[in-house]
Design a protein around this motif. Structure first.
Motif, PDB file in Angstrom:
ATOM      1  N   VAL A   1       0.837  -1.225   0.070  1.00  8.48           N
ATOM      2  CA  VAL A   1      -0.093  -0.088  -0.026  1.00  8.48           C
ATOM      3  C   VAL A   1       0.873   1.201   0.074  1.00  8.48           C
ATOM      4  O   VAL A   1       1.907   1.246   0.312  1.00  8.48           O
ATOM      5  N   GLY A   2       0.412   2.337  -0.516  1.00  6.05           N
ATOM      6  CA  GLY A   2       1.255   3.373  -0.912  1.00  6.05           C
ATOM      7  C   GLY A   2       0.866   4.632   0.087  1.00  6.05           C
ATOM      8  O   GLY A   2       0.375   4.344   1.397  1.00  6.05           O
ATOM      9  N   TYR A   3       1.305   5.839  -0.268  1.00  6.73           N
ATOM     10  CA  TYR A   3       1.198   7.093   0.602  1.00  6.73           C
ATOM     11  C   TYR A   3      -0.036   7.559   0.609  1.00  6.73           C
ATOM     12  O   TYR A   3      -0.238   8.443   1.624  1.00  6.73           O
ATOM     13  N   ARG A   4      -0.970   7.194  -0.168  1.00  8.25           N
ATOM     14  CA  ARG A   4      -2.322   7.552   0.143  1.00  8.25           C
ATOM     15  C   ARG A   4      -3.531   6.674  -0.451  1.00  8.25           C
ATOM     16  O   ARG A   4      -2.894   5.615  -1.022  1.00  8.25           O
ATOM     17  N   PRO A   5      -4.686   6.836  -0.238  1.00  7.27           N
ATOM     18  CA  PRO A   5      -5.750   5.724  -0.521  1.00  7.27           C
ATOM     19  C   PRO A   5      -5.607   5.495  -2.008  1.00  7.27           C
ATOM     20  O   PRO A   5      -5.682   6.283  -2.775  1.00  7.27           O
ATOM     21  N   ASN A   6      -5.781   3.955  -2.404  1.00  8.47           N
ATOM     22  CA  ASN A   6      -5.579   3.538  -3.818  1.00  8.47           C
ATOM     23  C   ASN A   6      -4.548   3.500  -4.577  1.00  8.47           C
ATOM     24  O   ASN A   6      -4.303   3.632  -5.775  1.00  8.47           O
TER      25      ASN A   6
END
Length: 366
Positions: free
Chosen positions: A38-43
């Motif tokens: 998972v990255g630094y913001r949603p989606n």
């Protein structure tokens, strides 16, 4: 289409169409879809070189090296700063359905649009080059991002070489090829991207599920599994009512093989005549166990469907590759050959990288 240079308009940007080959694009896509967290913001999902090392997939760094060198050479040439730049960050970033980022550009400024993953846009990181990404409505938008700096203290290669030395110095090539998942929180996608959010799904499971697979864990556990424990258990692949009688080291290993089949499926079709795929029918007790595993890895069906919404099929430029278990079995052996080849390269080059504290192509006589 030739390079587009906005240097004369006081907005230093360079656009190069088709900078990457089709093979490079597909290989990077394969690496990202079987390694991302998972990255630094949603989606948003990311694959960094340091993460590849930490998950025992350091061999996947090899395809990045020639691309980094070509990009750095072109950037130094364009901005006339030869031998001044250090690579601060290298990573694959994808935005899935519903994701958007950034600021809208001033209408009075020249606008460049990257239309394909093979295209390259280079620009300075200042207020002359404000950038944005439109909201994603279907599938994923994948970007290879590199940040450069004149400050040598930000050189990522020094840190990467140190990490590689720690992870590979006392490992054989075979043992360094099997992936080991990071913390399960790094694979948990929730609406607000909070790892403690109960509602969401595990992205390793979701990437398998969207292609039509479930996973089965044969090991007995009277107390059940939690997600962290499940991530490191040996698994088998399931499709419909059939189970492949082959044990993968963990879910990340299974995901890498399946994504390798998505990438190389057409080439594998010609080598399947003598392959025996051991497939058995699922028992009711096994179905119940799979249902229990799914309940741990998926708590929000609608959210998972929105993020990874592609139908379970293998589509390539030259047509459609329909699923068969023989292809997956062929992919297991082909994946092993692929990662062993990369691992051999990284073990041969590591001594040179340690001397220079830099990742670069080393010409080694066979």
């Amino acid at each position: 289409m030739s390079e587009v240079d906005f240097q004369t308009q006081k907005h230093p940007r360079l656009f190069i169409p088709n900078f990457l080959s089709s093979h490079e694009c597909k290989e990077l896509e394969f690496i990202h879809k079987c390694s991302s967290t998972v990255g630094y913001r949603p989606n948003v999902f990311s694959t960094t070189l340091s993460h590849l090392i930490a998950t025992n997939s350091s061999h996947f760094i090899i395809p990045f090296i020639p691309i980094r060198e070509r990009l750095k050479d072109k950037l130094e040439e364009f901005f006339k700063c030869e031998f001044e730049l250090f690579i601060e960050f290298t990573g694959l970033i994808s935005w899935s359905r519903g994701a958007s980022i950034g600021w809208h550009s001033d209408d009075n400024r020249p606008y460049l649009k990257q239309r394909h993953f093979s295209d390259v846009v280079m620009y300075t990181a200042d207020d002359r080059n404000i950038h944005s990404v439109d909201e994603i409505t279907d599938g994923e938008r994948l970007t290879l991002a590199l940040w450069f700096s004149r400050d040598g203290s930000h050189d990522e290669d020094t840190k990467l070489v140190s990490l590689l030395s720690q992870h590979l110095l006392h490992k054989s090539m075979a043992s360094s090829c099997l992936p080991f998942p990071a913390s399960s929180n790094m694979y948990w996608c929730s609406q607000n991207q909070a790892s403690t959010d109960h509602f969401g799904f595990n992205i390793c499971w979701a990437r398998l599920h969207v292609l039509g697979y479930d996973i089965y864990i044969s090991q007995d556990s009277s107390s059940g599994f939690d997600v962290s424990e499940l991530m490191v258990k040996p698994v088998r692949l399931v499709r419909g009512s059939e189970l492949l009688d082959h044990e993968f080291v963990n879910i990340l290993h299974a995901l890498q093989v399946v994504q390798f089949y998505c990438w190389k499926g057409s080439a594998l079709q010609t080598n399947m005549s003598n392959i025996d795929s051991k497939v058995v029918k699922l028992l009711d007790v096994q179905r119940e166990k799979i249902s229990g595993i799914n309940s741990l890895l998926l708590n929000d069906v609608n959210f998972a469907s929105r993020i990874f919404c592609r139908r379970p099929s293998y589509l390539e430029e030259n047509g459609c590759i329909y699923f068969n278990w023989t292809g997956i079995v062929a992919a297991i052996a082909a994946w092993e050959d692929y990662v062993l080849k990369l691992s051999k390269q990284i073990h041969l080059q590591l001594p040179y990288w340690r001397m220079q504290e830099s990742l670069y192509n080393v010409q080694i006589d066979a």
